[in-house]
Design a protein around this motif. Structure first.
Motif, PDB file in Angstrom:
ATOM      1  N   MET A   1       0.845  -1.179   0.000  1.00  0.00           N
ATOM      2  CA  MET A   1       0.000   0.000   0.000  1.00  0.00           C
ATOM      3  C   MET A   1       0.893   1.246   0.000  1.00  0.00           C
ATOM      4  O   MET A   1       1.748   1.406   0.862  1.00  0.00           O
ATOM      5  CB  MET A   1      -0.893  -0.008   1.239  1.00  0.00           C
ATOM      6  N   THR A   2       0.710   2.107  -1.010  1.00  0.00           N
ATOM      7  CA  THR A   2       1.499   3.333  -1.132  1.00  0.00           C
ATOM      8  C   THR A   2       0.551   4.519  -1.203  1.00  0.00           C
ATOM      9  O   THR A   2      -0.284   4.597  -2.106  1.00  0.00           O
ATOM     10  CB  THR A   2       2.376   3.294  -2.399  1.00  0.00           C
ATOM     11  N   ARG A   3       0.707   5.426  -0.264  1.00  0.00           N
ATOM     12  CA  ARG A   3      -0.146   6.627  -0.203  1.00  0.00           C
ATOM     13  C   ARG A   3       0.533   7.745  -0.999  1.00  0.00           C
ATOM     14  O   ARG A   3       1.720   8.034  -0.802  1.00  0.00           O
ATOM     15  CB  ARG A   3      -0.310   7.035   1.261  1.00  0.00           C
ATOM     16  N   ILE A   4      -0.220   8.376  -1.908  1.00  0.00           N
ATOM     17  CA  ILE A   4       0.319   9.373  -2.834  1.00  0.00           C
ATOM     18  C   ILE A   4      -0.359  10.725  -2.619  1.00  0.00           C
ATOM     19  O   ILE A   4      -1.586  10.803  -2.512  1.00  0.00           O
ATOM     20  CB  ILE A   4       0.097   8.938  -4.305  1.00  0.00           C
ATOM     21  N   GLY A   5       0.441  11.782  -2.632  1.00  0.00           N
ATOM     22  CA  GLY A   5      -0.069  13.150  -2.685  1.00  0.00           C
ATOM     23  C   GLY A   5       0.206  13.688  -4.073  1.00  0.00           C
ATOM     24  O   GLY A   5       1.348  13.660  -4.541  1.00  0.00           O
ATOM     25  N   LEU A   6      -0.823  14.150  -4.768  1.00  0.00           N
ATOM     26  CA  LEU A   6      -0.713  14.619  -6.148  1.00  0.00           C
ATOM     27  C   LEU A   6      -1.028  16.109  -6.225  1.00  0.00           C
ATOM     28  O   LEU A   6      -2.070  16.551  -5.722  1.00  0.00           O
ATOM     29  CB  LEU A   6      -1.663  13.830  -7.047  1.00  0.00           C
ATOM     30  N   ILE A   7      -0.139  16.853  -6.865  1.00  0.00           N
ATOM     31  CA  ILE A   7      -0.254  18.310  -6.939  1.00  0.00           C
ATOM     32  C   ILE A   7       0.194  18.774  -8.317  1.00  0.00           C
ATOM     33  O   ILE A   7       0.975  18.089  -8.984  1.00  0.00           O
ATOM     34  CB  ILE A   7       0.604  18.958  -5.817  1.00  0.00           C
ATOM     35  N   SER A   8      -0.287  19.932  -8.731  1.00  0.00           N
ATOM     36  CA  SER A   8       0.124  20.494 -10.012  1.00  0.00           C
ATOM     37  C   SER A   8      -0.056  22.006  -9.995  1.00  0.00           C
ATOM     38  O   SER A   8      -0.770  22.547  -9.150  1.00  0.00           O
ATOM     39  CB  SER A   8      -0.726  19.895 -11.142  1.00  0.00           C
ATOM     40  N   ASP A   9       0.584  22.650 -10.937  1.00  0.00           N
ATOM     41  CA  ASP A   9       0.384  24.071 -11.207  1.00  0.00           C
ATOM     42  C   ASP A   9       0.479  24.930  -9.944  1.00  0.00           C
ATOM     43  O   ASP A   9      -0.400  25.722  -9.648  1.00  0.00           O
ATOM     44  CB  ASP A   9      -0.942  24.277 -11.950  1.00  0.00           C
ATOM     45  N   THR A  10       1.593  24.778  -9.254  1.00  0.00           N
ATOM     46  CA  THR A  10       1.846  25.593  -8.063  1.00  0.00           C
ATOM     47  C   THR A  10       2.296  26.993  -8.439  1.00  0.00           C
ATOM     48  O   THR A  10       2.093  27.931  -7.664  1.00  0.00           O
ATOM     49  CB  THR A  10       2.909  24.922  -7.168  1.00  0.00           C
ATOM     50  N   HIS A  11       2.917  27.151  -9.586  1.00  0.00           N
ATOM     51  CA  HIS A  11       3.325  28.467 -10.093  1.00  0.00           C
ATOM     52  C   HIS A  11       4.108  29.270  -9.048  1.00  0.00           C
ATOM     53  O   HIS A  11       3.886  30.463  -8.871  1.00  0.00           O
ATOM     54  CB  HIS A  11       2.107  29.251 -10.597  1.00  0.00           C
ATOM     55  N   GLY A  12       5.015  28.580  -8.344  1.00  0.00           N
ATOM     56  CA  GLY A  12       5.889  29.255  -7.391  1.00  0.00           C
ATOM     57  C   GLY A  12       5.307  29.449  -6.006  1.00  0.00           C
ATOM     58  O   GLY A  12       5.961  30.003  -5.132  1.00  0.00           O
ATOM     59  N   TYR A  13       4.100  28.971  -5.766  1.00  0.00           N
ATOM     60  CA  TYR A  13       3.454  29.134  -4.453  1.00  0.00           C
ATOM     61  C   TYR A  13       3.122  27.771  -3.868  1.00  0.00           C
ATOM     62  O   TYR A  13       2.432  26.966  -4.503  1.00  0.00           O
ATOM     63  CB  TYR A  13       2.168  29.952  -4.575  1.00  0.00           C
ATOM     64  N   LEU A  14       3.592  27.519  -2.648  1.00  0.00           N
ATOM     65  CA  LEU A  14       3.264  26.279  -1.950  1.00  0.00           C
ATOM     66  C   LEU A  14       2.558  26.630  -0.649  1.00  0.00           C
ATOM     67  O   LEU A  14       3.173  27.148   0.290  1.00  0.00           O
ATOM     68  CB  LEU A  14       4.523  25.448  -1.668  1.00  0.00           C
TER      69      LEU A  14
END
Length: 174
Positions: A1-14
């Motif tokens: 079991m692998t838990r994934i966090g998926l993100i995109s298009d941060t454009h320099g901001y987290l």
């Protein structure tokens, strides 16, 4: 079991909330347009193993660190990630042919700033675009996605809203 966090298009901001939402994840995947140099990539990679692809706004620093397209296997699930990939029924040029050749069970893209989670029954895959997590763009709500890979199956998929996109861009006062 692998838990994934998926993100995109941060454009320099987290958003700091992203790190809290991804705390229980084993890996973080970024579908491109990191923006702002390597600061977002460095912050994400400092807490979890990071996979990603570069996007159309990314400079040579990110392009030297991440590929344009990435194909790999997580547990028994083959994954393909491309920043400008489109979605089932409206793939970007050349993407459908690549997906037909690679035969992934999961196809991830970003770019549109539109959250989409939908099957492609023709290619027998699931498509995910996590929307946009940054403040630049026309989206109104910043989103990320979290899910679990169990063997060849994707389970426990959660859409997380980070709140409204800031309509005021931060200024350098100095």
């Amino acid at each position: 079991m692998t838990r994934i966090g998926l993100i995109s298009d941060t454009h320099g901001y987290l958003d700091p909330a992203v790190l809290k939402h991804f705390a229980g994840c084993h890996e973080i995947w970024h579908a491109g347009d990191f923006g702002g140099g390597e600061s977002v990539a460095d912050a994400l990679a400092s807490v979890k193993p990071l996979r990603g692809v570069y996007g159309n706004i990314d400079g040579n620093d990110i392009r030297g660190r991440f590929p344009e397209r990435l194909v790999w296997t997580c547990e028994d699930l083959k994954v393909c990630m491309i920043h400008i990939g489109g979605y089932p029924g409206r793939y970007a040029p050349g993407v459908k042919a690549e997906l037909a050749k690679e035969r992934p069970g999961l196809f991830i893209s970003g770019h549109s700033h539109i959250l989409k989670i939908m099957p492609d029954k023709t290619l027998n895959l699931l498509h995910i675009n996590p929307g946009a997590a940054g403040n630049q763009g026309w989206h109104k709500v910043r989103t990320i996605v979290r899910f679990t890979v169990e063997g060849s199956r994707l389970t426990d998929c959660q859409v997380i809203e980070l709140g409204a996109r800031s309509l005021v861009e931060p200024r350098d006062v100095g």
